[in-house]
Design a protein around this motif. Structure first.
Motif, PDB file in Angstrom:
ATOM      1  N   ILE A   1      26.948   4.550  76.622  1.00  0.00           N
ATOM      2  CA  ILE A   1      28.093   4.148  75.784  1.00  0.00           C
ATOM      3  C   ILE A   1      28.729   5.343  75.087  1.00  0.00           C
ATOM      4  CG2 ILE A   1      27.273   1.807  75.443  1.00  0.00           C
ATOM      5  CD1 ILE A   1      26.247   2.604  72.710  1.00  0.00           C
ATOM      6  N   GLY A   2      28.328   6.568  75.474  1.00  0.00           N
ATOM      7  CA  GLY A   2      29.020   7.769  75.027  1.00  0.00           C
ATOM      8  C   GLY A   2      28.718   8.215  73.609  1.00  0.00           C
ATOM      9  N   LEU A   3      27.518   7.904  73.088  1.00  0.00           N
ATOM     10  CA  LEU A   3      27.174   8.373  71.746  1.00  0.00           C
ATOM     11  C   LEU A   3      26.897   9.871  71.751  1.00  0.00           C
ATOM     12  CD1 LEU A   3      24.856   5.583  70.273  1.00  0.00           C
ATOM     13  CD2 LEU A   3      27.350   5.715  70.358  1.00  0.00           C
ATOM     14  N   HIS A   4      27.119  10.514  70.601  1.00  0.00           N
ATOM     15  CA  HIS A   4      26.836  11.943  70.457  1.00  0.00           C
ATOM     16  C   HIS A   4      25.361  12.163  70.128  1.00  0.00           C
ATOM     17  CE1 HIS A   4      31.216  11.688  69.751  1.00  0.00           C
ATOM     18  NE2 HIS A   4      31.247  12.891  70.292  1.00  0.00           N
ATOM     19  N   TRP A   5      24.880  13.374  70.421  1.00  0.00           N
ATOM     20  CA  TRP A   5      23.465  13.680  70.201  1.00  0.00           C
ATOM     21  C   TRP A   5      23.053  13.462  68.746  1.00  0.00           C
ATOM     22  CZ3 TRP A   5      18.784  13.711  71.566  1.00  0.00           C
ATOM     23  CH2 TRP A   5      17.817  14.354  70.800  1.00  0.00           C
ATOM     24  N   GLU A   6      23.907  13.787  67.767  1.00  0.00           N
ATOM     25  CA  GLU A   6      23.527  13.660  66.363  1.00  0.00           C
ATOM     26  C   GLU A   6      23.147  12.214  66.032  1.00  0.00           C
ATOM     27  OE1 GLU A   6      26.131  15.249  67.511  1.00  0.00           O
ATOM     28  OE2 GLU A   6      25.609  17.324  66.996  1.00  0.00           O
ATOM     29  N   THR A   7      23.891  11.266  66.595  1.00  0.00           N
ATOM     30  CA  THR A   7      23.565   9.856  66.377  1.00  0.00           C
ATOM     31  C   THR A   7      22.273   9.493  67.095  1.00  0.00           C
ATOM     32  OG1 THR A   7      25.926   9.334  66.229  1.00  0.00           O
ATOM     33  CG2 THR A   7      24.412   7.495  66.617  1.00  0.00           C
ATOM     34  N   VAL A   8      22.134   9.969  68.327  1.00  0.00           N
ATOM     35  CA  VAL A   8      20.921   9.697  69.107  1.00  0.00           C
ATOM     36  C   VAL A   8      19.695  10.246  68.386  1.00  0.00           C
ATOM     37  CG1 VAL A   8      19.780  10.021  71.331  1.00  0.00           C
ATOM     38  CG2 VAL A   8      22.273   9.799  71.234  1.00  0.00           C
ATOM     39  N   ASP A   9      19.813  11.449  67.845  1.00  0.00           N
ATOM     40  CA  ASP A   9      18.707  12.073  67.128  1.00  0.00           C
ATOM     41  C   ASP A   9      18.270  11.207  65.944  1.00  0.00           C
ATOM     42  OD1 ASP A   9      16.935  14.275  66.468  1.00  0.00           O
ATOM     43  OD2 ASP A   9      18.304  14.734  64.831  1.00  0.00           O
ATOM     44  N   SER A  10      19.245  10.704  65.169  1.00  0.00           N
ATOM     45  CA  SER A  10      18.917   9.849  64.023  1.00  0.00           C
ATOM     46  C   SER A  10      18.222   8.570  64.474  1.00  0.00           C
ATOM     47  CB  SER A  10      20.188   9.499  63.246  1.00  0.00           C
ATOM     48  OG  SER A  10      20.789  10.655  62.709  1.00  0.00           O
ATOM     49  N   LEU A  11      18.687   7.992  65.581  1.00  0.00           N
ATOM     50  CA  LEU A  11      18.057   6.773  66.093  1.00  0.00           C
ATOM     51  C   LEU A  11      16.633   7.046  66.584  1.00  0.00           C
ATOM     52  CD1 LEU A  11      21.078   5.327  68.108  1.00  0.00           C
ATOM     53  CD2 LEU A  11      20.055   4.300  66.079  1.00  0.00           C
ATOM     54  N   GLN A  12      16.445   8.139  67.310  1.00  0.00           N
ATOM     55  CA  GLN A  12      15.126   8.452  67.852  1.00  0.00           C
ATOM     56  C   GLN A  12      14.119   8.708  66.730  1.00  0.00           C
ATOM     57  OE1 GLN A  12      13.822   8.287  70.744  1.00  0.00           O
ATOM     58  NE2 GLN A  12      15.283   8.717  72.357  1.00  0.00           N
TER      59      GLN A  12
END
Length: 362
Positions: free
Chosen positions: A305-316
């Motif tokens: 869905i095209g999320l940026h790494w910064e958001t992915v990092d927070s989720l992980q």
């Protein structure tokens, strides 16, 4: 007067063998510790250059020894301390827990880049401020919360306590640790009593200080029915928030920024709901995203869905830990960057095809 160190010592040591470097390290450390109270910063900088040079060329056990010896020194060589603090955890721990040379900025940077074990050590450090504890509660897991909750000198913000309370919902030991803190806000103690099992609630009542005594007695006297009602109210509030997210999604108002905000604030249910809506995920997949041992599942969803790494990092970082592996941001980012968006979308379509339509999140 401090004993000067020859300026060409690093070039001499470059050709020395391991044993010679270790002997020299210990000798230079002994010299520094004897002279430390008399040294000005320019002289400390000379030791910093030599000790830093040697620390990069010795075995781990020797670096651990060096960290232990320097951890309590107020004017320890700053760059050497920072290198040791960023080392493997058995080297870094004494420095992270005790060295006065590390600034709040250093601690936050280390916490964000090196993961759980380093955050646990930082959480045990005396008198850490809110900027550090906020970073720990936002990015840490239950182990970090335990370390921080037992540190009675740590300054924890109201929002930091809120994030720790969310982790305490399923952790009785954390409930007790938080209950022992005199700085726990009244409203959080009340919530703590509401979520606790009977035995834990009795122990919380027993350890609460006189400032909280009236609140504890009133909460216990209201009984299990009132506490159940409080839990149901909290669940209804969460459900209403998720319903609002669904309406916003229908109006085209839900975005990555919402996911990122929920992730940063540790609001797991809202982050999961927003992510599921944006990705049109079946409920069964959405529920697995934060608990599946395979960390790649969340990477695939976010890439699709095209999320940026910064958001992915927070989720992980706030995934329910499925193992005791430390968080490896570098490895995960490399995996995320290498993922092809088209491939990720195909994987999601394949997973959709395997799920019953009734399970899809609307």
């Amino acid at each position: 007067m401090a004993v000067p160190i020859p300026s060409d010592i690093t070039s001499t040591l470059a050709s020395a063998g391991p044993e010679k470097r270790l002997q020299t390290l210990r000798s230079v450390t002994d010299l520094f510790l004897r002279q430390a109270p008399l040294l000005v910063e320019d002289q400390v900088a000379v030791f910093d250059q030599v000790l830093g040079f040697l620390a990069e060329r010795i075995e781990r056990y020797a670096r651990s020894e060096l960290a232990e010896r320097l951890a309590d020194v107020p004017n320890a060589p700053p760059e050497t301390i920072l290198k040791l603090a960023s080392d493997e955890i058995d080297v870094a721990r004494p420095v992270l827990e005790r060295s006065p040379r590390l600034s709040d900025g250093d601690l936050v940077s280390i916490a964000l880049t090196l993961g759980r074990d380093h955050m646990v050590a930082i959480g045990a450090r005396p008198n850490i401020g809110e900027s550090v504890t906020d970073a720990l509660t936002i990015h840490g897991d239950g182990a970090v919360a335990h370390s921080l909750s037992r540190n009675l000198t740590a300054k924890i913000s109201t929002s930091g306590f809120g994030r720790m309370m969310a982790l305490a919902a399923r952790d009785q030991d954390l409930q007790l640790a938080l209950g022992e803190r005199a700085d726990l806000p009244h409203e959080h103690l009340q919530s703590l009593l509401g979520m606790a099992k009977e035995v834990v609630r009795a122990r919380l009542a027993a350890i609460a200080d006189s400032r909280m005594a009236g609140l504890v007695a009133a909460a216990v006297d209201r009984g299990a029915a009132r506490l159940e009602e409080g839990g149901a109210t909290a669940r209804r509030l969460e459900e209403r928030e998720i319903e609002e997210l669904t309406l916003r999604f229908g109006r085209g108002e839900l975005s990555e920024a919402d996911v990122a905000t929920f992730a940063r604030e540790g609001r797991r249910a809202q982050a999961l709901a927003a992510l599921a809506l944006l990705a049109s995920l079946p409920r069964s997949i959405a529920d697995r995203v934060f608990v599946d041992p395979d960390e790649d599942l969340l990477l695939i969803v976010c890439k699709a869905i095209g999320l940026h790494w910064e958001t992915v990092d927070s989720l992980q970082r706030f995934r329910v830990p499925a193992s005791h592996r430390p968080y490896d941001a570098t490895r995960l980012r490399d995996s995320f960057d290498r993922l092809n968006p088209a491939t990720a979308k195909r994987v999601i379509r394949f997973l959709h095809a395997r799920e019953p339509r009734a399970e899809r999140m609307n």
